[in-house]
Design a protein around this motif. Structure first.
Motif: not given
Length: 312
Positions: A242-246
């Motif tokens: 999720i952090y990387f997709l943000w």
């Protein structure tokens, strides 16, 4: 043949006649038409907004090879649900008595014939695209059968194989478009973790029937407390993708879906801590399914600035 013998055993001696409509609705219940509809949407939306963003909407929708891949996916998944229903008939009678009665309106022999027909159509559709596509769907069909017949009876193989089999149809799409970007693999990792959480909730929900059929699931072998802890760990692991997709600007407004998912997972973990009954686990299972469905619909948010241009 083992399957034919099982079909004869599970078929009533004096079958009750039902109208074609009832039988069609029963078959739709067996193949879980709503899940297949979501899969078709997911494949096409992924193709439009992730795998082939440079192509127009018309080019994607009228792509014959893509249509054949999606049709092969539909047939192979539907046949997978049929064979799964075939092996789980007794377990489902305990866990889902109402659905089991609806599913039983179609004779087991009939389901078996439809199973083989759907598999044949899937492989033929794959062959019309390429021999590699035909090989992919042949292997996929075999893996689904292995899962239904063997793998789902053991804790770890059940958890991993069910999640992998759900993801594999997307593998066929992104190989077709030859799009191997980091964003796709990161998204796939997120979905894989969510699918494992879904499977754990399903196992917690179905403990009674699994025990009756000697299925050694994670909740049965290691207990509910361990399963809750494992689920908590998997939810924490979702934070990484999720952090990387943000961080990817290509995600567009879909980043808000991941904010939403984070909030929902906090509520989910609280409810999981309090859960102690089949009804509680059913609610949690439905929450995870809702996250997946909203995630599919949120794919359109990736490229909102050019949606109208692509439609026109």
């Amino acid at each position: 043949m083992d399957l034919l013998k099982m079909a004869e055993e599970n078929t009533p001696k004096t079958p009750v006649k039902h109208s074609f409509l009832f039988k069609f609705l029963s078959l739709l219940s067996v193949v879980r038409g709503y899940n297949i509809f979501i899969m078709v949407m997911a494949q096409y939306l992924a193709a439009i907004f992730i795998f082939a963003p440079e192509k127009s909407l018309k080019d994607v929708l009228l792509d014959l090879d893509l249509y054949l891949i999606v049709l092969a996916t539909v047939c192979s998944i539907a046949s997978g649900y049929i064979i799964n229903n075939f092996y789980d008939a007794k377990k489902d009678a305990i866990n889902r008595p109402i659905k089991s009665k609806i599913d039983s309106l179609v004779a087991q022999n009939t389901k078996l014939k439809i199973y083989f027909l759907l598999n044949f159509i899937a492989v033929m559709c794959g062959l019309m695209v390429s021999w590699r596509a035909a090989m992919f769907f042949s292997v996929y069909i075999f893996l689904i059968w292995i899962y239904s017949h063997k793998l789902k009876k053991y804790p770890l193989s059940r958890l991993i194989s069910a999640s992998v089999l759900t993801l594999l149809p997307f593998f066929a799409i992104f190989v077709y478009f030859k799009n191997f970007s980091n964003i796709i693999f990161t998204h796939a990792l997120f979905l894989f973790l969510v699918l494992m959480i879904k499977e754990l909730m399903k196992d917690l929900e179905n403990i009674k029937g699994d025990i009756a059929q000697n299925y050694l699931t994670i909740p049965i072998k290691y207990g509910e407390r361990f399963t809750k802890i494992l689920t908590f760990i998997l939810v924490l692991f979702t934070l990484d993708p999720i952090y990387f997709l943000w961080k990817y600007p290509e995600m567009g407004l879909m980043k808000y879906y991941f904010y939403f998912t984070g909030i929902v997972f906090l509520i989910f973990l609280y409810l999981l801590y309090k859960a102690n009954s089949k009804k509680d686990y059913l609610i949690l299972h439905n929450i995870v399914k809702l996250i997946i469905v909203i995630g599919v619909l949120s794919l359109v948010l990736i490229d909102t600035s050019v949606i109208l241009q692509r439609i026109l």
